[in-house]
Design a protein around this motif. Structure first.
Motif, PDB file in Angstrom:
ATOM      1  N   ALA A  79       0.816  -1.213   0.000  1.00  0.00           N
ATOM      2  CA  ALA A  79       0.000   0.000   0.000  1.00  0.00           C
ATOM      3  C   ALA A  79       0.850   1.263   0.000  1.00  0.00           C
ATOM      4  O   ALA A  79       0.418   2.310  -0.490  1.00  0.00           O
ATOM      5  CB  ALA A  79      -0.924   0.002   1.213  1.00  0.00           C
ATOM      6  N   GLN A 108      -7.919   4.940  11.697  1.00  0.00           N
ATOM      7  CA  GLN A 108      -9.254   4.470  12.046  1.00  0.00           C
ATOM      8  C   GLN A 108      -9.166   2.979  12.341  1.00  0.00           C
ATOM      9  O   GLN A 108      -8.797   2.197  11.456  1.00  0.00           O
ATOM     10  CB  GLN A 108     -10.244   4.737  10.906  1.00  0.00           C
ATOM     11  CG  GLN A 108     -10.509   6.216  10.652  1.00  0.00           C
ATOM     12  CD  GLN A 108     -11.476   6.447   9.505  1.00  0.00           C
ATOM     13  OE1 GLN A 108     -11.784   5.537   8.752  1.00  0.00           O
ATOM     14  NE2 GLN A 108     -11.947   7.670   9.382  1.00  0.00           N
ATOM     15  N   TYR A 159     -10.540  -0.783  13.175  1.00  0.00           N
ATOM     16  CA  TYR A 159     -11.659  -1.675  12.902  1.00  0.00           C
ATOM     17  C   TYR A 159     -11.340  -3.017  13.553  1.00  0.00           C
ATOM     18  O   TYR A 159     -10.856  -3.929  12.898  1.00  0.00           O
ATOM     19  CB  TYR A 159     -11.880  -1.845  11.399  1.00  0.00           C
ATOM     20  CG  TYR A 159     -12.218  -0.558  10.680  1.00  0.00           C
ATOM     21  CD1 TYR A 159     -13.541  -0.143  10.568  1.00  0.00           C
ATOM     22  CD2 TYR A 159     -11.222   0.245  10.139  1.00  0.00           C
ATOM     23  CE1 TYR A 159     -13.869   1.037   9.921  1.00  0.00           C
ATOM     24  CE2 TYR A 159     -11.531   1.427   9.495  1.00  0.00           C
ATOM     25  CZ  TYR A 159     -12.857   1.819   9.380  1.00  0.00           C
ATOM     26  OH  TYR A 159     -13.166   2.989   8.743  1.00  0.00           O
ATOM     27  N   SER A 216      -7.690  -4.648  13.062  1.00  0.00           N
ATOM     28  CA  SER A 216      -7.116  -4.010  11.876  1.00  0.00           C
ATOM     29  C   SER A 216      -7.407  -2.514  11.887  1.00  0.00           C
ATOM     30  O   SER A 216      -8.143  -2.015  12.747  1.00  0.00           O
ATOM     31  CB  SER A 216      -7.670  -4.656  10.603  1.00  0.00           C
ATOM     32  OG  SER A 216      -7.337  -6.024  10.540  1.00  0.00           O
ATOM     33  N   ILE A 220      -7.161   1.405   9.263  1.00  0.00           N
ATOM     34  CA  ILE A 220      -6.849   2.139   8.040  1.00  0.00           C
ATOM     35  C   ILE A 220      -6.085   3.394   8.447  1.00  0.00           C
ATOM     36  O   ILE A 220      -6.547   4.168   9.287  1.00  0.00           O
ATOM     37  CB  ILE A 220      -8.116   2.522   7.262  1.00  0.00           C
ATOM     38  CG1 ILE A 220      -8.754   1.276   6.653  1.00  0.00           C
ATOM     39  CG2 ILE A 220      -7.799   3.530   6.168  1.00  0.00           C
ATOM     40  CD1 ILE A 220     -10.016   1.552   5.870  1.00  0.00           C
ATOM     41  N   LYS A 225      -4.516   7.010   7.443  1.00  0.00           N
ATOM     42  CA  LYS A 225      -4.703   8.101   6.493  1.00  0.00           C
ATOM     43  C   LYS A 225      -3.350   8.752   6.216  1.00  0.00           C
ATOM     44  O   LYS A 225      -2.738   9.328   7.114  1.00  0.00           O
ATOM     45  CB  LYS A 225      -5.669   9.142   7.060  1.00  0.00           C
ATOM     46  CG  LYS A 225      -7.019   8.587   7.495  1.00  0.00           C
ATOM     47  CD  LYS A 225      -7.883   8.257   6.299  1.00  0.00           C
ATOM     48  CE  LYS A 225      -9.283   7.857   6.735  1.00  0.00           C
ATOM     49  NZ  LYS A 225     -10.179   7.612   5.586  1.00  0.00           N
ATOM     50  N   ASN A 243      -4.609   9.094   1.008  1.00  0.00           N
ATOM     51  CA  ASN A 243      -4.668   7.655   0.763  1.00  0.00           C
ATOM     52  C   ASN A 243      -5.125   6.904   2.011  1.00  0.00           C
ATOM     53  O   ASN A 243      -4.724   7.228   3.129  1.00  0.00           O
ATOM     54  CB  ASN A 243      -3.295   7.138   0.344  1.00  0.00           C
ATOM     55  CG  ASN A 243      -2.853   7.687  -0.995  1.00  0.00           C
ATOM     56  OD1 ASN A 243      -3.075   7.087  -2.030  1.00  0.00           O
ATOM     57  ND2 ASN A 243      -2.214   8.855  -0.972  1.00  0.00           N
ATOM     58  N   ASN A 244      -5.961   5.891   1.806  1.00  0.00           N
ATOM     59  CA  ASN A 244      -6.379   4.987   2.879  1.00  0.00           C
ATOM     60  C   ASN A 244      -5.515   3.732   2.820  1.00  0.00           C
ATOM     61  O   ASN A 244      -5.675   2.901   1.928  1.00  0.00           O
ATOM     62  CB  ASN A 244      -7.853   4.624   2.725  1.00  0.00           C
ATOM     63  CG  ASN A 244      -8.768   5.803   2.947  1.00  0.00           C
ATOM     64  OD1 ASN A 244      -8.491   6.675   3.768  1.00  0.00           O
ATOM     65  ND2 ASN A 244      -9.866   5.863   2.209  1.00  0.00           N
ATOM     66  N   PRO A 251      -4.463   0.234   4.323  1.00  0.00           N
ATOM     67  CA  PRO A 251      -4.922  -0.810   5.250  1.00  0.00           C
ATOM     68  C   PRO A 251      -3.747  -1.492   5.940  1.00  0.00           C
ATOM     69  O   PRO A 251      -2.639  -1.549   5.405  1.00  0.00           O
ATOM     70  CB  PRO A 251      -5.663  -1.782   4.329  1.00  0.00           C
ATOM     71  CG  PRO A 251      -4.958  -1.656   3.016  1.00  0.00           C
ATOM     72  CD  PRO A 251      -4.537  -0.209   2.915  1.00  0.00           C
ATOM     73  N   THR A 252      -4.009  -2.033   7.129  1.00  0.00           N
ATOM     74  CA  THR A 252      -2.968  -2.748   7.862  1.00  0.00           C
ATOM     75  C   THR A 252      -3.118  -4.266   7.732  1.00  0.00           C
ATOM     76  O   THR A 252      -2.318  -5.002   8.298  1.00  0.00           O
ATOM     77  CB  THR A 252      -3.001  -2.380   9.353  1.00  0.00           C
ATOM     78  OG1 THR A 252      -4.293  -2.728   9.890  1.00  0.00           O
ATOM     79  CG2 THR A 252      -2.758  -0.889   9.549  1.00  0.00           C
ATOM     80  N   LYS A 310      -8.607  -8.370   3.711  1.00  0.00           N
ATOM     81  CA  LYS A 310     -10.047  -8.496   3.892  1.00  0.00           C
ATOM     82  C   LYS A 310     -10.579  -9.652   3.057  1.00  0.00           C
ATOM     83  O   LYS A 310      -9.976 -10.036   2.057  1.00  0.00           O
ATOM     84  CB  LYS A 310     -10.771  -7.220   3.442  1.00  0.00           C
ATOM     85  CG  LYS A 310     -10.604  -6.017   4.332  1.00  0.00           C
ATOM     86  CD  LYS A 310     -11.438  -4.873   3.791  1.00  0.00           C
ATOM     87  CE  LYS A 310     -11.387  -3.649   4.675  1.00  0.00           C
ATOM     88  NZ  LYS A 310     -12.248  -2.554   4.150  1.00  0.00           N
ATOM     89  N   TRP A 325     -12.546  -7.836   7.812  1.00  0.00           N
ATOM     90  CA  TRP A 325     -11.104  -7.937   8.028  1.00  0.00           C
ATOM     91  C   TRP A 325     -10.742  -9.352   8.480  1.00  0.00           C
ATOM     92  O   TRP A 325     -11.382  -9.917   9.372  1.00  0.00           O
ATOM     93  CB  TRP A 325     -10.654  -6.939   9.097  1.00  0.00           C
ATOM     94  CG  TRP A 325     -10.850  -5.510   8.703  1.00  0.00           C
ATOM     95  CD1 TRP A 325     -11.952  -4.744   8.943  1.00  0.00           C
ATOM     96  CD2 TRP A 325      -9.934  -4.676   7.998  1.00  0.00           C
ATOM     97  NE1 TRP A 325     -11.775  -3.479   8.436  1.00  0.00           N
ATOM     98  CE2 TRP A 325     -10.544  -3.402   7.843  1.00  0.00           C
ATOM     99  CE3 TRP A 325      -8.653  -4.866   7.484  1.00  0.00           C
ATOM    100  CZ2 TRP A 325      -9.923  -2.331   7.210  1.00  0.00           C
ATOM    101  CZ3 TRP A 325      -8.031  -3.805   6.851  1.00  0.00           C
ATOM    102  CH2 TRP A 325      -8.652  -2.561   6.711  1.00  0.00           C
TER     103      TRP A 325
END
Length: 214
Positions: free
Chosen positions: A91, A111, A113, A116, A118, A120, A132-133, A135-136, A139, A144
């Protein structure tokens, strides 16, 4: 000479260098003393087109650029997060808008979840600044994988929601909400029932075969 969109002469290249240097000095002068230019995210209201490289071949005077800082919460620096390194590395390869590599230190927000998150991260290209978002983790659909794995681990180890969140809190990892755990346990329950049914049927077939032989 680089063509229609490039610089047409040595004089144009020198002019571009002078304008860029003047802009950089003006941005650095506007920074607080405790910050460095590596964490500056100026925003312009003009959207670049094409290759996102300004064409200043016809510029005779220094360009005035409006600056606006993106507010960073620095929340992502606190605590711990479960990260799949491969997903994060992929990413960070390029901005989704202009293709420039992203820097994790430029993150402005996170953020969570469940396990996991996201992150920014704005593009460092001042002509793009796309948020850009990142992800860690992976999915499956909108779910996730880490949260589904957590529900499977709870079933396997016999831990409840309170024990799991106490364990995560001790590791300084954000707790998982009751709603997330409940949904993932429902997802895992369907899979566990299917596997148990198949296992029971296989054991029954083996018992029937042994009975017929003897």
């Amino acid at each position: 000479m680089l063509g229609k969109r490039g610089f047409q002469s040595v004089k144009a290249i020198q002019r571009y260098g002078k304008v860029s240097l003047a802009q950089r000095r003006r941005w650095e002068a506007a920074l607080p003393r405790h910050q460095t230019s590596d964490h500056l995210y100026p925003q312009t209201h003009d959207i670049c087109s094409g290759t996102c490289i300004p064409n200043i071949a016809d510029v005779d005077h220094e360009e005035v650029v409006a600056e606006q800082m993106l507010k960073s919460t620095n929340d992502w620096r606190h605590g711990r997060t479960v990260v799949e390194l491969g997903v994060l590395a992929d990413a960070l390869k390029a901005c989704l808008n202009c293709g420039m590599p992203l820097q994790l230190t430029h993150a402005v927000d996170i953020q969570n979840y469940g396990l996991s998150a996201i992150i920014k991260i704005p593009c460092s290209n001042t002509c793009c600044q796309y948020l850009n978002n990142v992800p860690t983790g992976k999915k499956h659909g909108r779910v996730w994988n880490a949260n589904t794995k957590l529900a499977a681990a709870m079933v396997h180890s016999g831990l409840g929601e309170r024990q799991v969140n106490s364990f995560l809190s001790s590791l300084n990892i954000p707790a998982v909400s009751h709603k997330t755990i409940s949904r993932r346990q429902t997802e895992m329950g369907t899979v566990v029932q299917s596997v148990a049914r198949e296992s029971t049927e296989m054991a029954l077939m083996e018992e029937i075969e042994l009975t017929e032989k003897f």
